[in-house]
Design a protein around this motif. Structure first.
Motif, PDB file in Angstrom:
ATOM      1  N   VAL A   1       0.844  -1.195   0.000  1.00  0.00           N
ATOM      2  CA  VAL A   1       0.000   0.000   0.000  1.00  0.00           C
ATOM      3  C   VAL A   1       0.881   1.248   0.000  1.00  0.00           C
ATOM      4  O   VAL A   1       2.006   1.226   0.496  1.00  0.00           O
ATOM      5  N   GLU A   2       0.342   2.316  -0.578  1.00  0.00           N
ATOM      6  CA  GLU A   2       1.008   3.613  -0.581  1.00  0.00           C
ATOM      7  C   GLU A   2       0.089   4.616   0.102  1.00  0.00           C
ATOM      8  O   GLU A   2      -0.940   4.987  -0.447  1.00  0.00           O
ATOM      9  N   ILE A   3       0.484   5.023   1.281  1.00  0.00           N
ATOM     10  CA  ILE A   3      -0.253   6.033   2.035  1.00  0.00           C
ATOM     11  C   ILE A   3       0.394   7.370   1.689  1.00  0.00           C
ATOM     12  O   ILE A   3       1.617   7.466   1.591  1.00  0.00           O
ATOM     13  N   ASP A   4      -0.424   8.396   1.498  1.00  0.00           N
ATOM     14  CA  ASP A   4       0.080   9.649   0.950  1.00  0.00           C
ATOM     15  C   ASP A   4       1.306  10.211   1.651  1.00  0.00           C
ATOM     16  O   ASP A   4       2.277  10.576   1.003  1.00  0.00           O
ATOM     17  N   LEU A   5       1.280  10.298   2.988  1.00  0.00           N
ATOM     18  CA  LEU A   5       2.387  10.920   3.708  1.00  0.00           C
ATOM     19  C   LEU A   5       2.728  10.164   4.987  1.00  0.00           C
ATOM     20  O   LEU A   5       1.843   9.661   5.671  1.00  0.00           O
ATOM     21  N   GLY A   6       3.992  10.133   5.289  1.00  0.00           N
ATOM     22  CA  GLY A   6       4.476   9.674   6.580  1.00  0.00           C
ATOM     23  C   GLY A   6       5.198  10.848   7.213  1.00  0.00           C
ATOM     24  O   GLY A   6       5.925  11.576   6.517  1.00  0.00           O
ATOM     25  N   ALA A   7       4.968  11.082   8.504  1.00  0.00           N
ATOM     26  CA  ALA A   7       5.596  12.225   9.164  1.00  0.00           C
ATOM     27  C   ALA A   7       5.940  11.890  10.602  1.00  0.00           C
ATOM     28  O   ALA A   7       5.382  10.971  11.199  1.00  0.00           O
ATOM     29  N   GLU A   8       6.886  12.671  11.135  1.00  0.00           N
ATOM     30  CA  GLU A   8       7.319  12.516  12.517  1.00  0.00           C
ATOM     31  C   GLU A   8       7.418  13.884  13.166  1.00  0.00           C
ATOM     32  O   GLU A   8       7.684  14.879  12.503  1.00  0.00           O
ATOM     33  N   GLN A   9       7.209  13.899  14.494  1.00  0.00           N
ATOM     34  CA  GLN A   9       7.355  15.131  15.253  1.00  0.00           C
ATOM     35  C   GLN A   9       7.965  14.795  16.603  1.00  0.00           C
ATOM     36  O   GLN A   9       7.491  13.889  17.290  1.00  0.00           O
ATOM     37  N   LEU A  10       9.003  15.531  16.959  1.00  0.00           N
ATOM     38  CA  LEU A  10       9.627  15.360  18.261  1.00  0.00           C
ATOM     39  C   LEU A  10       8.729  15.979  19.315  1.00  0.00           C
ATOM     40  O   LEU A  10       8.332  17.139  19.209  1.00  0.00           O
ATOM     41  N   LEU A  11       8.360  15.188  20.322  1.00  0.00           N
ATOM     42  CA  LEU A  11       7.439  15.650  21.364  1.00  0.00           C
ATOM     43  C   LEU A  11       8.144  16.232  22.574  1.00  0.00           C
ATOM     44  O   LEU A  11       7.510  16.664  23.508  1.00  0.00           O
ATOM     45  N   GLY A  12       9.433  16.220  22.557  1.00  0.00           N
ATOM     46  CA  GLY A  12      10.211  16.668  23.715  1.00  0.00           C
ATOM     47  C   GLY A  12      11.152  15.548  24.101  1.00  0.00           C
ATOM     48  O   GLY A  12      10.904  14.383  23.790  1.00  0.00           O
ATOM     49  N   ALA A  13      12.202  15.883  24.790  1.00  0.00           N
ATOM     50  CA  ALA A  13      13.247  14.909  25.107  1.00  0.00           C
ATOM     51  C   ALA A  13      12.719  13.657  25.786  1.00  0.00           C
ATOM     52  O   ALA A  13      13.122  12.554  25.462  1.00  0.00           O
ATOM     53  N   GLU A  14      11.800  13.817  26.733  1.00  0.00           N
ATOM     54  CA  GLU A  14      11.314  12.661  27.462  1.00  0.00           C
ATOM     55  C   GLU A  14      10.148  11.946  26.800  1.00  0.00           C
ATOM     56  O   GLU A  14       9.910  10.777  27.035  1.00  0.00           O
ATOM     57  N   LYS A  15       9.413  12.651  25.983  1.00  0.00           N
ATOM     58  CA  LYS A  15       8.222  12.055  25.392  1.00  0.00           C
ATOM     59  C   LYS A  15       8.500  11.301  24.100  1.00  0.00           C
ATOM     60  O   LYS A  15       7.684  10.525  23.659  1.00  0.00           O
ATOM     61  N   GLY A  16       9.627  11.553  23.477  1.00  0.00           N
ATOM     62  CA  GLY A  16       9.992  10.816  22.286  1.00  0.00           C
ATOM     63  C   GLY A  16       9.424  11.385  21.007  1.00  0.00           C
ATOM     64  O   GLY A  16       9.185  12.573  20.870  1.00  0.00           O
ATOM     65  N   LEU A  17       9.150  10.477  20.075  1.00  0.00           N
ATOM     66  CA  LEU A  17       8.776  10.833  18.719  1.00  0.00           C
ATOM     67  C   LEU A  17       7.362  10.360  18.433  1.00  0.00           C
ATOM     68  O   LEU A  17       6.999   9.245  18.777  1.00  0.00           O
TER      69      LEU A  17
END
Length: 139
Positions: A37-53
């Motif tokens: 499958v091809e999903i339109d977009l994959g993205a990541e966001q850093l939530l803060g040092a302790e909370k991760g990605l």
């Protein structure tokens, strides 16, 4: 490769404005030897040092055809299949269906789409294609 939705770039820029790093365009996942499958977009966001990605996948829809209900049927089926694949391969990634604000304010206020979104736990991103902005996240 499947054709990109008309508002693909608007959603991509909207996510980037909210500090999302686009990691895949498209996000390709192989479920089995015969099913990819091809999903339109994959993205990541850093939530803060302790909370991760936080990792998301976004399927962009325009809802521009003559029948919003037909568009919704197709989008929901695609969403459910994509979620199945993500749960098997990248369970830490959350799938969202991106819909334009015009469709959200009209079609998505109707009873059937509301009931379906609740029943199937569809996470939505409401976007403004003109401003290239994310208007609302609905979990």
């Amino acid at each position: 490769m499947a054709a990109k939705d008309r508002f693909h770039e608007a959603v991509k820029r909207g996510l980037q404005k909210e500090q999302w790093l686009i990691t895949h365009d498209p996000l390709t996942l192989e479920f089995s030897e015969d099913d990819e499958v091809e999903i339109d977009l994959g993205a990541e966001q850093l939530l803060g040092a302790e909370k991760g990605l936080k990792k998301i996948a976004v399927e962009v829809k325009s809802f521009l055809s003559e029948s919003a209900l037909y568009d919704f049927h197709r989008a929901l089926g695609q969403f459910l299949n994509y979620r199945l694949v993500i749960e098997a391969i990248e369970p830490e990634r959350i799938l969202y269906l991106a819909v334009p604000i015009a469709a959200y304010e009209s079609f998505f206020k109707r009873e059937l789409p509301q009931a379906s979104v609740r029943r199937y736990q569809v996470k939505l991103i409401v976007y403004d294609p003109v401003k290239e902005a994310i208007v609302k996240w609905i979990d």
